[in-house]
Design a protein around this motif. Sequence first.
Motif, PDB file in Angstrom:
ATOM      1  N   GLY A 205       0.772  -1.228   0.000  1.00 48.25           N
ATOM      2  CA  GLY A 205       0.000   0.000   0.000  1.00 48.25           C
ATOM      3  C   GLY A 205       0.805   1.280   0.000  1.00 48.25           C
ATOM      4  O   GLY A 205       0.243   2.376   0.099  1.00 48.25           O
ATOM      5  N   HIS A 206       2.135   1.174  -0.135  1.00 48.83           N
ATOM      6  CA  HIS A 206       2.971   2.372  -0.161  1.00 48.83           C
ATOM      7  C   HIS A 206       2.939   3.022  -1.545  1.00 48.83           C
ATOM      8  O   HIS A 206       2.837   2.340  -2.570  1.00 48.83           O
ATOM      9  N   ASP A 207       3.038   4.328  -1.552  1.00 49.33           N
ATOM     10  CA  ASP A 207       3.113   5.091  -2.789  1.00 49.33           C
ATOM     11  C   ASP A 207       4.572   5.079  -3.257  1.00 49.33           C
ATOM     12  O   ASP A 207       5.461   5.567  -2.545  1.00 49.33           O
ATOM     13  N   VAL A 208       4.841   4.529  -4.429  1.00 52.54           N
ATOM     14  CA  VAL A 208       6.210   4.367  -4.927  1.00 52.54           C
ATOM     15  C   VAL A 208       6.362   5.049  -6.283  1.00 52.54           C
ATOM     16  O   VAL A 208       5.541   4.856  -7.184  1.00 52.54           O
ATOM     17  N   THR A 209       7.408   5.856  -6.403  1.00 53.40           N
ATOM     18  CA  THR A 209       7.779   6.468  -7.677  1.00 53.40           C
ATOM     19  C   THR A 209       9.281   6.275  -7.877  1.00 53.40           C
ATOM     20  O   THR A 209       9.964   5.712  -7.018  1.00 53.40           O
ATOM     21  N   MET A 210       9.794   6.747  -9.024  1.00 57.31           N
ATOM     22  CA  MET A 210      11.214   6.618  -9.336  1.00 57.31           C
ATOM     23  C   MET A 210      11.765   7.963  -9.802  1.00 57.31           C
ATOM     24  O   MET A 210      11.046   8.741 -10.446  1.00 57.31           O
ATOM     25  N   LEU A 211      13.025   8.207  -9.478  1.00 57.57           N
ATOM     26  CA  LEU A 211      13.717   9.441  -9.864  1.00 57.57           C
ATOM     27  C   LEU A 211      15.112   9.049 -10.319  1.00 57.57           C
ATOM     28  O   LEU A 211      15.894   8.506  -9.530  1.00 57.57           O
ATOM     29  N   THR A 212      15.435   9.333 -11.580  1.00 57.69           N
ATOM     30  CA  THR A 212      16.664   8.776 -12.137  1.00 57.69           C
ATOM     31  C   THR A 212      17.410   9.743 -13.035  1.00 57.69           C
ATOM     32  O   THR A 212      16.793  10.536 -13.748  1.00 57.69           O
ATOM     33  N   ASN A 213      18.741   9.681 -12.986  1.00 56.96           N
ATOM     34  CA  ASN A 213      19.586  10.313 -13.994  1.00 56.96           C
ATOM     35  C   ASN A 213      19.711   9.319 -15.140  1.00 56.96           C
ATOM     36  O   ASN A 213      20.364   8.276 -15.003  1.00 56.96           O
ATOM     37  N   PHE A 214      19.090   9.633 -16.270  1.00 62.85           N
ATOM     38  CA  PHE A 214      19.037   8.697 -17.395  1.00 62.85           C
ATOM     39  C   PHE A 214      18.783   9.501 -18.661  1.00 62.85           C
ATOM     40  O   PHE A 214      18.001  10.459 -18.645  1.00 62.85           O
ATOM     41  N   ALA A 215      19.438   9.140 -19.747  1.00 64.58           N
ATOM     42  CA  ALA A 215      19.095   9.732 -21.038  1.00 64.58           C
ATOM     43  C   ALA A 215      17.689   9.294 -21.427  1.00 64.58           C
ATOM     44  O   ALA A 215      17.261   8.177 -21.111  1.00 64.58           O
ATOM     45  N   SER A 216      16.953  10.160 -22.103  1.00 66.84           N
ATOM     46  CA  SER A 216      15.555   9.866 -22.427  1.00 66.84           C
ATOM     47  C   SER A 216      15.412   8.592 -23.251  1.00 66.84           C
ATOM     48  O   SER A 216      14.560   7.735 -22.960  1.00 66.84           O
ATOM     49  N   ASP A 217      16.247   8.442 -24.292  1.00 68.48           N
ATOM     50  CA  ASP A 217      16.066   7.300 -25.192  1.00 68.48           C
ATOM     51  C   ASP A 217      16.488   5.990 -24.555  1.00 68.48           C
ATOM     52  O   ASP A 217      15.822   4.963 -24.722  1.00 68.48           O
ATOM     53  N   THR A 218      17.570   6.005 -23.803  1.00 70.78           N
ATOM     54  CA  THR A 218      18.001   4.751 -23.182  1.00 70.78           C
ATOM     55  C   THR A 218      17.051   4.335 -22.060  1.00 70.78           C
ATOM     56  O   THR A 218      16.859   3.139 -21.818  1.00 70.78           O
ATOM     57  N   PHE A 219      16.411   5.303 -21.402  1.00 66.49           N
ATOM     58  CA  PHE A 219      15.430   4.922 -20.394  1.00 66.49           C
ATOM     59  C   PHE A 219      14.254   4.217 -21.036  1.00 66.49           C
ATOM     60  O   PHE A 219      13.776   3.200 -20.528  1.00 66.49           O
ATOM     61  N   ARG A 220      13.768   4.736 -22.161  1.00 66.53           N
ATOM     62  CA  ARG A 220      12.642   4.065 -22.841  1.00 66.53           C
ATOM     63  C   ARG A 220      13.039   2.664 -23.295  1.00 66.53           C
ATOM     64  O   ARG A 220      12.231   1.738 -23.303  1.00 66.53           O
ATOM     65  N   GLU A 221      14.292   2.514 -23.628  1.00 69.57           N
ATOM     66  CA  GLU A 221      14.792   1.190 -24.030  1.00 69.57           C
ATOM     67  C   GLU A 221      14.710   0.196 -22.876  1.00 69.57           C
ATOM     68  O   GLU A 221      14.224  -0.928 -23.046  1.00 69.57           O
ATOM     69  N   VAL A 222      15.156   0.619 -21.692  1.00 66.88           N
ATOM     70  CA  VAL A 222      15.097  -0.318 -20.563  1.00 66.88           C
ATOM     71  C   VAL A 222      13.669  -0.500 -20.066  1.00 66.88           C
ATOM     72  O   VAL A 222      13.333  -1.563 -19.532  1.00 66.88           O
ATOM     73  N   GLN A 223      12.825   0.504 -20.240  1.00 60.31           N
ATOM     74  CA  GLN A 223      11.420   0.342 -19.867  1.00 60.31           C
ATOM     75  C   GLN A 223      10.763  -0.786 -20.643  1.00 60.31           C
ATOM     76  O   GLN A 223       9.911  -1.501 -20.110  1.00 60.31           O
ATOM     77  N   GLU A 224      11.151  -0.945 -21.890  1.00 59.17           N
ATOM     78  CA  GLU A 224      10.610  -2.027 -22.712  1.00 59.17           C
ATOM     79  C   GLU A 224      11.171  -3.380 -22.291  1.00 59.17           C
ATOM     80  O   GLU A 224      10.507  -4.404 -22.444  1.00 59.17           O
ATOM     81  N   ARG A 225      12.375  -3.389 -21.765  1.00 61.51           N
ATOM     82  CA  ARG A 225      13.022  -4.644 -21.396  1.00 61.51           C
ATOM     83  C   ARG A 225      12.644  -5.135 -20.000  1.00 61.51           C
ATOM     84  O   ARG A 225      12.624  -6.342 -19.743  1.00 61.51           O
ATOM     85  N   PHE A 226      12.372  -4.197 -19.088  1.00 61.34           N
ATOM     86  CA  PHE A 226      12.136  -4.561 -17.684  1.00 61.34           C
ATOM     87  C   PHE A 226      10.763  -4.044 -17.255  1.00 61.34           C
ATOM     88  O   PHE A 226      10.576  -2.841 -17.032  1.00 61.34           O
ATOM     89  N   ASP A 227       9.818  -4.961 -17.113  1.00 62.79           N
ATOM     90  CA  ASP A 227       8.428  -4.587 -16.844  1.00 62.79           C
ATOM     91  C   ASP A 227       8.258  -3.791 -15.556  1.00 62.79           C
ATOM     92  O   ASP A 227       7.372  -2.926 -15.471  1.00 62.79           O
TER      93      ASP A 227
END
Length: 205
Positions: free
Chosen positions: A105-127
Amino acid sequence: MTQPTINHVVFDIGRVLLHYDPQIPFSRIIPDEHDRRWFFENVCTHDWNIEQDRGRGWQEAEQLLIEIHPDHAENIRAFRSNWHEMVPHAYEGSVEIMRGLMEGGHDVTMLTNFASDTFREVQERFDFLNETRGVTVSGDIGVIKPQREIYDSHVASFALEPAETLFIDDSPANVEGARAAGWHAVHFTGADQLASDLEKLGVNY
């Protein structure tokens, strides 16, 4: 000491949830250890790479280096073209904790230093990167940790109360940046230590 009230938990991603190591592809691309160390210390440096996290495009980044180091053009371009190899797997223990927090029930978000395109790449790889309430990506907003602006932007985007927010990051500088912004923060060194830190703070999952 009274335990703080933690209503929001914010995870960094690289080296907290995902393994990241540029040496993986470059141990093949530049087999000689001395030459490889020189390349990372003088060509594709941390300071060069962090500007992609700040929003600079890869084409511009590559061209800047190639103008200075034309003899290394192929290896400079290899950094982005082989980037996917640098992120080979997730840290399952950390992911399990993150999912446990959300299920509890905890509210969880993420905050990251990441290039925009490489982040979208890992988003597709890691659900699991699509399972939290949301994420602030430095490359999307042009500000990097530990600048105060990125923490304030995350608070505004997700309607967080800084004094009730806990940040988890592998970088001591980023941890201190979060504390300077009024957050609670812990330095990530591994899933077992994170579990212990959460227990001390009274954050159950």
